[in-house]
Design an enzyme around this catalytic site. Structure first.
Site, PDB file in Angstrom:
ATOM      1  CG  HIS A  49      -2.048  -0.721   1.194  1.00  0.00           C
ATOM      2  ND1 HIS A  49      -3.063  -1.019   1.987  1.00  0.00           N
ATOM      3  CD2 HIS A  49      -2.229  -1.999   0.571  1.00  0.00           C
ATOM      4  CE1 HIS A  49      -3.891  -2.071   2.007  1.00  0.00           C
ATOM      5  NE2 HIS A  49      -3.266  -2.794   0.806  1.00  0.00           N
ATOM      6  CD  GLU A  51      -1.844   4.310   3.172  1.00  0.00           C
ATOM      7  OE1 GLU A  51      -3.246   4.475   3.340  1.00  0.00           O
ATOM      8  OE2 GLU A  51      -1.821   3.292   2.229  1.00  0.00           O
ATOM      9  CB  CYS A  79      -6.593  -0.203   5.166  1.00  0.00           C
ATOM     10  SG  CYS A  79      -4.787  -1.147   5.298  1.00  0.00           S
ATOM     11  CB  CYS A  82      -1.958   1.690   6.412  1.00  0.00           C
ATOM     12  SG  CYS A  82      -1.759   0.828   4.763  1.00  0.00           S
TER      13      CYS A  82
END
Length: 146
Positions: A49, A51, A79, A82
């Site tokens: 992801h 992040e 999420c 993260c």
């Protein structure tokens, strides 16, 4: 300015068929430590992801897994995975655009930032350039359905 950079990263993700999410990690002095976008498909990695990639890059850059006094600008609410990494890294603040009611862990579905059971609190600022961030996501998924 930093959210504009995050939006640029999100657009890069969308152009390669990834969910258009971008992240920029900024030091207290305003230095951009990292810039990343989703790469889960390209890297065949469910943890890739924006992040997570931004945290990894910044940690390597400063040679420290603690990212104290940093601010993470991200186009969509982080999420669960993260947010866990953000808390572990001790990021000071998250500034994000669009809420994510299905996966969000910064206030929409879960609120890791205010969970008193965790040993670090992250300041949350949401709704920054929200419409642009939301429109980017919606356009991406609308195009996928055609």
């Amino acid at each position: 300015m930093f959210m504009e950079l995050a939006l640029d990263e999100a657009k890069k993700a969308g152009q390669i068929g990834e969910v258009p999410i971008g992240a920029i990690l900024v030091a207290e002095n305003g230095e951009v430590l990292s810039a990343a976008h989703n790469r889960t498909i390209k890297q065949v990695d469910p943890t890739a992801h924006a992040e997570i990639l931004a945290l990894r890059q910044a940690a390597k850059k400063i040679n420290n897994y603690r990212l104290l006094s940093t601010s993470l600008f991200v186009t969509v609410e982080p999420c669960i995975m993260c947010m866990g990494a953000i808390v572990h890294a001790r990021v000071k603040r998250i500034i994000y655009g669009a809420n994510d009611p299905k996966w969000g862990a910064a206030g929409s579905l879960y609120n890791f930032a205010e969970d008193i059971r965790l040993n670090h609190r992250v300041e949350i600022i949401n709704g920054v350039r929200e419409e642009e961030c939301r429109d980017l996501m919606q356009a991406f998924f609308r195009a996928k359905r055609i």
